[in-house]
Design a protein around this motif. Structure first.
Motif, PDB file in Angstrom:
ATOM      1  N   ALA A 219       0.833  -1.203   0.000  1.00 33.79           N
ATOM      2  CA  ALA A 219       0.000   0.000   0.000  1.00 33.79           C
ATOM      3  C   ALA A 219       0.868   1.254   0.000  1.00 33.79           C
ATOM      4  O   ALA A 219       0.609   2.208  -0.751  1.00 33.79           O
ATOM      5  N   ASN A 220       1.910   1.256   0.825  1.00 33.17           N
ATOM      6  CA  ASN A 220       2.798   2.414   0.883  1.00 33.17           C
ATOM      7  C   ASN A 220       3.568   2.597  -0.419  1.00 33.17           C
ATOM      8  O   ASN A 220       3.771   3.720  -0.885  1.00 33.17           O
ATOM      9  N   LYS A 222       2.695   1.672  -3.488  1.00 37.77           N
ATOM     10  CA  LYS A 222       1.802   2.189  -4.534  1.00 37.77           C
ATOM     11  C   LYS A 222       1.487   3.668  -4.304  1.00 37.77           C
ATOM     12  O   LYS A 222       1.497   4.463  -5.252  1.00 37.77           O
ATOM     13  N   SER A 223       1.195   4.014  -3.049  1.00 38.94           N
ATOM     14  CA  SER A 223       0.891   5.416  -2.738  1.00 38.94           C
ATOM     15  C   SER A 223       2.084   6.313  -3.051  1.00 38.94           C
ATOM     16  O   SER A 223       1.933   7.404  -3.602  1.00 38.94           O
ATOM     17  N   GLY A 227       2.186   9.081  -5.825  1.00 35.41           N
ATOM     18  CA  GLY A 227       2.399  10.405  -5.259  1.00 35.41           C
ATOM     19  C   GLY A 227       3.635  11.081  -5.802  1.00 35.41           C
ATOM     20  O   GLY A 227       3.639  12.300  -6.034  1.00 35.41           O
ATOM     21  N   GLU A 243       5.325   0.153  -9.436  1.00 37.38           N
ATOM     22  CA  GLU A 243       4.496   0.607  -8.313  1.00 37.38           C
ATOM     23  C   GLU A 243       4.546  -0.367  -7.146  1.00 37.38           C
ATOM     24  O   GLU A 243       4.147  -0.018  -6.022  1.00 37.38           O
ATOM     25  N   GLU A 306       0.243   6.857   6.836  1.00 36.45           N
ATOM     26  CA  GLU A 306      -0.293   7.629   5.720  1.00 36.45           C
ATOM     27  C   GLU A 306       0.096   9.096   5.852  1.00 36.45           C
ATOM     28  O   GLU A 306       0.417   9.764   4.856  1.00 36.45           O
ATOM     29  N   VAL A 310       2.262  11.389   3.153  1.00 37.16           N
ATOM     30  CA  VAL A 310       1.756  12.665   2.621  1.00 37.16           C
ATOM     31  C   VAL A 310       2.749  13.791   2.871  1.00 37.16           C
ATOM     32  O   VAL A 310       3.035  14.605   1.981  1.00 37.16           O
TER      33      VAL A 310
END
Length: 329
Positions: A219-220, A222-223, A227, A243, A306, A310
């Motif tokens: 998940a990280n 891909k994000s 991003g 990814e 998350e 960001v």
């Protein structure tokens, strides 16, 4: 030994130095008179193993299955014309699971199809994919659903995701047993330090008992990949990598290598001042068979929240825009 249990192979051989694992395993099997089909993107340790084997090396374009098949067909034609020589020639294919220089995955299903079609042995270096790729971190074989028994040899360093030292090779018992007699990095070396061997075993235990770590890592990754693409839009910086890879390469598009070098260094320094640590990719360019593009390496991991992802992407975006807009001196 937990290494072959982790990958479900018959047996494993453990080396005390990661670089020597790959560099020793290849020449333990491939010799003068053999032919090795190698991806141009393979890492430096593989290149040293290819050189030590004294085999004929046929390089194919990075992850280009059509180019590989073209070379395999040329070899097959030579074999048909000279069956006596062909009977003595062994053929190998050497690739990485996750390429350190480009952060992309090998097209394993297509490679396996060529392996069976042209009767080629396949060696996979999983140094950067083991502990990263796959539902439980077992590498590209797990990710693509390929039976590990069909892969002739899997090699990996313990100095990346395992955070220890040394490396291992897994495969069938007769393959692994041969290395204990002819693998120079095994025969002329000492055992792993007990503390680091224990640390590696503990890391494997955690991998096995906490598969949710890999869910978070995917998940990280891909994000971060998506991003980074958005963060670098509008600049000359570009993202390179899969990814699924927690390692991404940031390149700078400019015709002058000196400008590229300067901009990449500036990005590292600017992010360091913002408490974000990325690193330059460093290579022995004069020793590399095919020097890779200059880049910065950006890494994520399973434990980043998350919010941290960001924040990191926001800082990267601001730093990249600032560096890109800076006039070269």
């Amino acid at each position: 030994m937990p290494f072959f249990n982790m990958i479900s192979c018959e047996e494993a051989v453990l080396y005390s130095y990661g670089f020597a694992t790959i560099a020793s395993a290849i020449p333990a099997y491939a010799k003068r008179g053999d032919v090795i089909f190698a991806d141009k993107g393979v890492n430096f340790a593989i290149q040293k193993g290819l050189q030590a084997s004294r085999s004929r090396i046929e390089w194919f374009e990075h992850n280009d299955v059509e180019d590989l098949e073209r070379l395999l067909e040329i070899q097959a034609e030579k074999d048909r014309k000279n069956p006596k020589i062909a009977a003595k020639t062994r053929r190998f294919m050497v690739v990485e699971g996750l390429y350190t220089k480009t952060a992309d995955l090998c097209p394993l299903p297509q490679l396996m199809a060529l392996k069976w079609k042209y009767k080629v042995r396949i060696f996979i270096d999983e140094s950067y994919s083991f502990g990263v790729v796959g539902k439980t971190g077992r590498g590209v074989t797990e990710h693509f659903g390929v039976d590990v028994i069909d892969v002739d040899m899997i090699m990996a360093s313990l100095e990346n995701s395992i955070a220890s030292t040394g490396g291992f090779c897994v495969g069938r018992s007769y393959i692994v047993g041969h290395q204990r007699l002819s693998g120079l990095g095994y025969c002329f070396s000492a055992s792993l330090p007990p503390l680091l061997a224990t640390a590696a075993s503990e890391a494997l235990r955690i991998m096995k008992e906490e598969p949710e770590r890999f869910t978070r890592l995917r998940a990280n990754a891909k994000s971060f990949h998506l991003g980074l693409k958005r963060a670098l839009e509008g600049t000359h910086f570009q993202v390179q990598g899969s990814e699924l890879s927690p390692m991404q390469h940031v390149i700078y598009e400019h015709p002058d290598p000196k400008v590229v070098d300067h901009k990449l260094d500036m990005l590292v320094d600017e992010l360091y001042n913002r408490s974000i640590l990325i690193t330059r990719s460093r290579y022995l360019d004069k020793e590399e068979a095919f020097p890779p593009a200059q880049s910065d390496k950006v890494m994520t991991n399973s434990e980043m929240s998350e919010e941290e992802v960001v924040i990191a992407l926001s800082e990267i975006q601001q730093a990249a825009q600032k560096v890109d807009a800076t006039l070269d001196e």
